[in-house]
Design a protein around this motif. Structure first.
Motif, mmCIF file in Angstrom:
data_model
loop_
_atom_site.group_PDB
_atom_site.id
_atom_site.type_symbol
_atom_site.label_atom_id
_atom_site.label_comp_id
_atom_site.label_asym_id
_atom_site.label_seq_id
_atom_site.Cartn_x
_atom_site.Cartn_y
_atom_site.Cartn_z
ATOM 1 N N MET A 394 50.710 46.586 47.225
ATOM 2 C CA MET A 394 50.721 46.121 48.659
ATOM 3 C C MET A 394 49.662 47.104 49.460
ATOM 4 N N ASP A 395 49.469 48.223 49.228
ATOM 5 C CA ASP A 395 48.504 48.908 49.799
ATOM 6 C C ASP A 395 46.991 48.491 49.621
ATOM 7 N N LYS A 398 46.715 45.081 51.736
ATOM 8 C CA LYS A 398 46.640 45.231 53.036
ATOM 9 C C LYS A 398 45.175 45.912 53.249
ATOM 10 N N THR A 399 44.685 46.750 52.480
ATOM 11 C CA THR A 399 43.262 46.897 52.911
ATOM 12 C C THR A 399 42.201 45.739 52.565
ATOM 13 N N LEU A 401 42.827 42.617 52.737
ATOM 14 C CA LEU A 401 43.143 41.544 53.770
ATOM 15 C C LEU A 401 42.124 41.826 55.151
ATOM 16 N N TRP A 402 41.745 42.917 55.321
ATOM 17 C CA TRP A 402 40.700 43.237 56.281
ATOM 18 C C TRP A 402 39.423 43.312 55.685
#
Length: 422
Positions: A394-395, A398-399, A401-402
């Motif tokens: 998930m980390d 999330k990174t 995704l940007w």
């Protein structure tokens, strides 16, 4: 029935690669998939032999790069380079991050992303711990740069070798086309991460806890030879392009010279053979057969016709669509099978070189969203876990995704700009 069997076997193979039930190795996953394709008649034995023979150059190149990387590692080269990068930071944590990023990019470009994942990552993790710094930013740098740093040369990534072999790009032409996109994506990646982890990178660290660079070198003569061979191989890639010598011949020659010197100086033994990742060869060969079974369905033809139908759109739009499409596919099914599928579609669509390079960017830079998107990312995470560190899925998501859209758009803009020169 054939369609259902083929798709079912393909999905099963991907699930076995990504989930690894019971610790099943990735090589067994593709070998099982290939065997099922042959047993069910979804692919023929003659096709399996032919597709493997076509990829023989790629497999030889992989062997040469793995052997060369291992020999360089035994010389102390990577540890020396990592400590040198840390000392050049002069006690500044942000400078250290920049240097690690540059070191990872150079290692990936010249020796492949797998070298960064398997050899450089544990070395970086080791000296980061010694400096009492938080490992996560540096692990993320290794994971991302293994992908984003793999555009420059055909040797930088297995996907590059597959594209070069299929579309007959010359070594020099490949490097010239990818030089600007490579620089752009690395700068964007570094700037984004520097901002993302600015609170976790210390302004100062104690450099005295590190040894002197040459203290980690077991034999200076072998080390000097290793550096010389590495420089010779790098120059040889470009000289060979002018003389018509295949890159795998140059890489293998350099590796054998260094191997012979190491044996003569008794710095290495034949036990080195055990350290080679032999499982990568059945993994790739099995994947060739599985993808051949999928191609037999004719699905690539439908995709090719769809690609042709959008060729009326502006070139930049085509590049973006191709890049993001292959990136999405790579994050879902892994970038190596996505590269093989892309090659089939691009060949049938008679896509121009510019579109082919856009697809390759999607396969290389794109798989920074899911941890299963790239084999290199999986290797970095696996290597880190063995050392007691972990990057959560998930980390990473999330990174990514940007970061991923920013990196892809910037790289495509650079590729489009370069198209006016080449």
């Amino acid at each position: 029935m054939t369609v259902l069997l083929t798709i079912g076997i393909f999905i099963l193979t991907l699930l076995l690669i990504l989930l690894r039930p019971g610790g099943l190795h990735e090589a067994w996953a593709t070998v099982i998939g290939a065997a099922l394709m042959l047993l069910t008649g979804c692919a023929t034995f003659a096709q399996a032999v032919a597709v493997t023979a076509r990829g023989a150059d790629v497999l030889i190149f992989l062997f040469a790069l793995m052997l060369l990387s291992l020999l360089l590692d035994r010389s102390g080269f990577f540890e020396w380079a990592a400590i040198r990068a840390a000392r050049w930071a002069k006690g500044n944590g942000r400078n250290l991050y920049r240097n690690v990023f540059v070191l990872g990019a150079l290692t990936t470009a010249l020796l492949s992303l797998d070298t960064t994942a398997i050899i450089l990552t544990p070395i970086v993790l080791s000296f980061v711990r010694r400096l009492k710094l938080r490992p996560l930013p540096f692990l993320m740098a290794c994971a991302f740069v293994a992908n984003t740093g793999s555009l420059l040369l055909p040797v930088s990534n297995l996907t590059n070798l597959l594209f070069q072999g299929s579309f007959h790009f010359s070594f020099a032409a490949f490097a010239l086309r990818m030089l600007v996109p490579q620089v752009v994506v690395l700068v964007l990646n570094y700037v984004f991460f520097k901002y993302r982890y600015k609170k976790e990178l210390p302004l100062h660290f104690d450099i005295e806890t590190l040894p002197q660079p040459m203290e980690v070198v077991p034999d200076r003569g072998y080390f000097n030879m290793a550096v010389g061979v590495m420089a010779g191989v790098t120059i040889g890639y470009f000289a060979g392009a002018l003389l018509g010598v295949q890159p795998y011949v140059i890489a293998l020659s350099g590796a054998l010279v260094l191997l012979g010197y190491g044996l003569l100086k008794k710095q290495i033994g034949f036990s080195l053979v055990k350290s080679i990742s032999w499982s990568l060869f059945p993994f790739v060969a099995g994947l060739f057969v599985v993808i051949q079974g999928v191609e037999n369905l004719g699905l690539a033809g439908y995709a090719a016709r769809a690609m042709v139908s959008v060729q009326q759109a502006p070139v930049f739009v085509q590049l973006l669509a191709t890049c993001f499409g292959t990136a999405l596919g790579a994050n879902i099914i892994n970038n190596i099978p996505m590269a093989l599928l892309s090659i089939s579609v691009l060949t049938k669509a008679h896509a121009p070189d510019l579109i082919r390079f856009a697809a390759l960017i999607g396969c290389n830079v794109g798989p920074n969203l899911t941890v299963a998107g790239s084999l290199a990312t999986m290797l970095v995470i696996s290597t880190a876990r063995k050392k007691g560190e972990d990057i959560g899925a998930m980390d990473f998501f999330k990174t990514g995704l940007w970061a991923m859209p920013l990196l892809l758009i910037g790289t495509v803009v650079a590729l489009y700009a370069v198209s006016f020169l080449f």
